[in-house]
Design an enzyme around this catalytic site. Structure first.
Site, PDB file in Angstrom:
ATOM      1  N   SER A 120      -8.594  -1.852 -10.992  1.00  0.00           N
ATOM      2  CA  SER A 120      -7.242  -1.468 -11.398  1.00  0.00           C
ATOM      3  C   SER A 120      -7.021  -1.662 -12.885  1.00  0.00           C
ATOM      4  O   SER A 120      -6.047  -1.161 -13.426  1.00  0.00           O
ATOM      5  CB  SER A 120      -6.208  -2.265 -10.603  1.00  0.00           C
ATOM      6  OG  SER A 120      -6.533  -3.621 -10.622  1.00  0.00           O
ATOM      7  N   HIS A 141      -9.106   5.004  -8.380  1.00  0.00           N
ATOM      8  CA  HIS A 141      -8.194   3.879  -8.139  1.00  0.00           C
ATOM      9  C   HIS A 141      -7.191   4.208  -7.029  1.00  0.00           C
ATOM     10  O   HIS A 141      -6.330   5.075  -7.197  1.00  0.00           O
ATOM     11  CB  HIS A 141      -7.466   3.525  -9.451  1.00  0.00           C
ATOM     12  CG  HIS A 141      -6.574   2.336  -9.319  1.00  0.00           C
ATOM     13  ND1 HIS A 141      -5.345   2.233  -9.922  1.00  0.00           N
ATOM     14  CD2 HIS A 141      -6.732   1.183  -8.616  1.00  0.00           C
ATOM     15  CE1 HIS A 141      -4.790   1.084  -9.606  1.00  0.00           C
ATOM     16  NE2 HIS A 141      -5.617   0.426  -8.811  1.00  0.00           N
ATOM     17  N   GLU A 153      -5.850   7.635  -8.492  1.00  0.00           N
ATOM     18  CA  GLU A 153      -6.074   7.949  -9.900  1.00  0.00           C
ATOM     19  C   GLU A 153      -7.571   8.220 -10.081  1.00  0.00           C
ATOM     20  O   GLU A 153      -8.397   7.382  -9.724  1.00  0.00           O
ATOM     21  CB  GLU A 153      -5.634   6.780 -10.786  1.00  0.00           C
ATOM     22  CG  GLU A 153      -4.130   6.571 -10.764  1.00  0.00           C
ATOM     23  CD  GLU A 153      -3.680   5.389 -11.623  1.00  0.00           C
ATOM     24  OE1 GLU A 153      -2.738   5.564 -12.404  1.00  0.00           O
ATOM     25  OE2 GLU A 153      -4.257   4.299 -11.502  1.00  0.00           O
ATOM     26  N   ASN A 191      -0.495   1.504 -13.384  1.00  0.00           N
ATOM     27  CA  ASN A 191      -0.320   0.098 -13.776  1.00  0.00           C
ATOM     28  C   ASN A 191       0.204  -0.044 -15.201  1.00  0.00           C
ATOM     29  O   ASN A 191       0.852  -1.041 -15.530  1.00  0.00           O
ATOM     30  CB  ASN A 191      -1.616  -0.683 -13.592  1.00  0.00           C
ATOM     31  CG  ASN A 191      -1.782  -1.134 -12.149  1.00  0.00           C
ATOM     32  OD1 ASN A 191      -0.813  -1.180 -11.398  1.00  0.00           O
ATOM     33  ND2 ASN A 191      -2.995  -1.444 -11.757  1.00  0.00           N
TER      34      ASN A 191
HETATM   35  N1  CAA Z   1      -2.214   1.285   8.455  1.00  0.00           N
HETATM   36  C1  CAA Z   1      -1.495   2.063   9.263  1.00  0.00           C
HETATM   37  N2  CAA Z   1      -0.149   2.151   9.250  1.00  0.00           N
HETATM   38  C2  CAA Z   1       0.496   1.354   8.360  1.00  0.00           C
HETATM   39  C3  CAA Z   1      -0.189   0.486   7.476  1.00  0.00           C
HETATM   40  C4  CAA Z   1      -1.604   0.470   7.541  1.00  0.00           C
HETATM   41  N3  CAA Z   1      -2.356  -0.294   6.737  1.00  0.00           N
HETATM   42  N4  CAA Z   1       0.742  -0.162   6.705  1.00  0.00           N
HETATM   43  C5  CAA Z   1       1.950   0.290   7.091  1.00  0.00           C
HETATM   44  N5  CAA Z   1       1.805   1.194   8.092  1.00  0.00           N
HETATM   45  C6  CAA Z   1       2.842   1.976   8.738  1.00  0.00           C
HETATM   46  C7  CAA Z   1       3.749   1.177   9.661  1.00  0.00           C
HETATM   47  O1  CAA Z   1       3.185   1.014  10.916  1.00  0.00           O
HETATM   48  C8  CAA Z   1       4.996   2.070   9.674  1.00  0.00           C
HETATM   49  O2  CAA Z   1       4.834   3.173  10.516  1.00  0.00           O
HETATM   50  P1  CAA Z   1       6.135   3.948  11.165  1.00  0.00           P
HETATM   51  O3  CAA Z   1       7.052   4.314  10.037  1.00  0.00           O
HETATM   52  O4  CAA Z   1       5.531   5.138  11.833  1.00  0.00           O
HETATM   53  O5  CAA Z   1       6.720   2.925  12.077  1.00  0.00           O
HETATM   54  C9  CAA Z   1       5.031   2.657   8.286  1.00  0.00           C
HETATM   55  O6  CAA Z   1       3.725   2.483   7.745  1.00  0.00           O
HETATM   56  C10 CAA Z   1       6.026   1.932   7.466  1.00  0.00           C
HETATM   57  O7  CAA Z   1       5.719   0.558   7.508  1.00  0.00           O
HETATM   58  P2  CAA Z   1       6.795  -0.589   7.696  1.00  0.00           P
HETATM   59  O8  CAA Z   1       7.894  -0.142   8.613  1.00  0.00           O
HETATM   60  O9  CAA Z   1       6.052  -1.839   8.030  1.00  0.00           O
HETATM   61  O10 CAA Z   1       7.381  -0.864   6.258  1.00  0.00           O
HETATM   62  P3  CAA Z   1       7.813   0.115   5.133  1.00  0.00           P
HETATM   63  O11 CAA Z   1       8.647   1.227   5.611  1.00  0.00           O
HETATM   64  O12 CAA Z   1       8.331  -0.768   4.043  1.00  0.00           O
HETATM   65  O13 CAA Z   1       6.456   0.770   4.610  1.00  0.00           O
HETATM   66  C11 CAA Z   1       4.896   0.530   2.884  1.00  0.00           C
HETATM   67  C12 CAA Z   1       5.398  -0.003   4.200  1.00  0.00           C
HETATM   68  C13 CAA Z   1       4.203   1.880   3.115  1.00  0.00           C
HETATM   69  C14 CAA Z   1       3.867  -0.479   2.402  1.00  0.00           C
HETATM   70  C15 CAA Z   1       6.096   0.713   1.899  1.00  0.00           C
HETATM   71  O14 CAA Z   1       6.866  -0.463   1.877  1.00  0.00           O
HETATM   72  C16 CAA Z   1       5.688   1.028   0.501  1.00  0.00           C
HETATM   73  O15 CAA Z   1       5.375   2.153   0.179  1.00  0.00           O
HETATM   74  N6  CAA Z   1       5.709  -0.021  -0.362  1.00  0.00           N
HETATM   75  C17 CAA Z   1       5.271   0.098  -1.744  1.00  0.00           C
HETATM   76  C18 CAA Z   1       3.809  -0.122  -1.803  1.00  0.00           C
HETATM   77  C19 CAA Z   1       3.298   0.023  -3.192  1.00  0.00           C
HETATM   78  O16 CAA Z   1       4.007   0.185  -4.167  1.00  0.00           O
HETATM   79  N7  CAA Z   1       1.969  -0.031  -3.277  1.00  0.00           N
HETATM   80  C20 CAA Z   1       1.303   0.056  -4.544  1.00  0.00           C
HETATM   81  C21 CAA Z   1       1.032  -1.316  -5.027  1.00  0.00           C
HETATM   82  S1  CAA Z   1       0.270  -1.291  -6.597  1.00  0.00           S
HETATM   83  C22 CAA Z   1      -1.360  -1.092  -6.237  1.00  0.00           C
HETATM   84  O17 CAA Z   1      -1.800  -1.060  -5.133  1.00  0.00           O
HETATM   85  C23 CAA Z   1      -2.247  -0.875  -7.395  1.00  0.00           C
HETATM   86  C24 CAA Z   1      -2.677  -1.989  -8.195  1.00  0.00           C
HETATM   87  O18 CAA Z   1      -3.616  -1.828  -8.935  1.00  0.00           O
HETATM   88  C25 CAA Z   1      -1.999  -3.291  -8.214  1.00  0.00           C
END
Ligand code: CAA
Length: 295
Positions: A120, A141, A153, A191
């Site tokens: 990252s 990424h 990315e 990032n």
């Molecule tokens: N596998 C399968 N399904 C998954 C899953 C996984 N690993 N994780 C979540 N889900 C599913 C859940 O089962 C749920 O399904 P339904 O809607 O059909 O019920 C759906 O995804 C939504 O999950 P939740 O209800 O638990 O919670 P949510 O609505 O908050 O969604 C999330 C979860 C998709 C993680 C959402 O909160 C989100 O998009 N969050 C932001 C994540 C983000 O910004 N990620 C980037 C981080 S930065 C990075 O990664 C890069 C770096 O270099 C640091």
């Protein structure tokens, strides 16, 4: 360059297991390499759970899940990656370890295969120089959770060939993702924008602008973010975020990438976020409780 048919993934942690999962879901034979069987077992249990959610929701049948699992081959032997067409590295963010891993695989994996890294923040150019195939080295990424987040990315260095870049970009689409093209600047696109925002949320907290919950609520309800900055910090991991800020600050020497004292103290105290049970929130109870909560 060969058509990509067989995928190798290095590392079966949170990111590696997610990448392996989506590669197998997309129909690729996928070899997953780890240093010890116990890490493979843990990663495969995560894949099983994630696919299980899709089955529960009717997005996949139990037979399809079994087929996906059947395309995944766990291994602890470098030799099993020899005939992969692309190798995606997702091991820990340790530059020297990544370089020695690539250098070893460079001698084993077929010469026309693409090498890529899910780093990252580390420089793709430097990693590519550990191999004899810098022209075929591309950053790839992914975002956490990999099976859910649409973006990838795709990062080119000044030596990456157009052919390797284009093949990797098309491969990312075949994984069911939306790729964007990035240059090899530390933090790439996401990032570079996300990290200063997350650090600013910590500074706002330090300055007393609002509570953890209220700052989170502000960004969820005011800007439509799926998670507020502190929930997201805990989700990404405070140790991971701290590491990224160190690399980015070293690269840019700009205050916006500098870690606020509170982030460093959280890491010193072992409050890494969800994975350690506590970060800006405590996850030991039924609902997360913010560490500045008076309730
Ligand atoms: N596998 C399968 N399904 C998954 C899953 C996984 N690993 N994780 C979540 N889900 C599913 C859940 O089962 C749920 O399904 P339904 O809607 O059909 O019920 C759906 O995804 C939504 O999950 P939740 O209800 O638990 O919670 P949510 O609505 O908050 O969604 C999330 C979860 C998709 C993680 C959402 O909160 C989100 O998009 N969050 C932001 C994540 C983000 O910004 N990620 C980037 C981080 S930065 C990075 O990664 C890069 C770096 O270099 C640091």
């Amino acid at each position: 360059m060969p058509t990509i048919q067989k995928v190798g993934v290095l590392g079966c942690g949170l990111m590696g297991s997610g990448i392996a999962q989506i590669a197998a879901q997309a129909g690729f034979q996928t070899v997953v390499l780890e240093v010890e069987q116990k890490y493979l077992d843990k990663g495969f249990a995560g894949i099983d759970k994630s696919l299980g959610k899709f089955v529960e929701k009717g997005k996949m049948t139990a037979e399809q899940k079994a087929e996906v699992m059947g395309r995944l081959k766990p291994t602890t032997s470098n030799q099993d990656l020899a005939d992969c067409d692309i190798v995606i590295e997702a091991i820990i963010e340790n530059k020297e370890l990544k370089k020695s891993t690539y250098a070893a695989l460079d001698k084993i994996v077929k010469p026309d295969a693409i090498f890529s890294s899910n780093t990252s923040s580390l420089t793709i150019t430097e990693l590519s120089m550990a191999t004899s195939r810098a022209k075929q080295f591309v950053g790839l990424h992914f975002f956490n959770p990999v099976p859910m987040m649409k973006l990838v990315e795709v990062v080119r260095t000044i030596v990456t060939s157009n052919e390797a870049f284009n093949d990797t970009f098309e491969f990312a689409k075949k994984l069911g993702k939306e790729p964007i093209a990035c240059r090899d600047n530390s933090g790439f696109v996401v990032n570079r924008l996300l990290v200063p925002y997350l650090l600013d949320a910590i500074r706002a907290l330090e300055e007393g602008a609002g509570s953890i919950e209220d700052i989170d609520k502000g960004m969820v309800l005011g800007c439509g973010h799926p998670m507020g900055p502190f929930t997201l910090l805990d989700f990404v991991g405070l140790d991971t975020t701290y590491f990224i800020t160190e690399v980015m600050f070293e690269e840019y020497r700009e205050k916006r990438f500098a870690s606020p004292p509170l982030l460093k103290k959280m890491v010193m105290a072992g409050r890494y976020g969800r994975k350690s049970g506590a970060g800006f929130y405590d996850y030991s109870g039924e609902k997360p409780v913010a560490m500045d909560s008076k309730r």
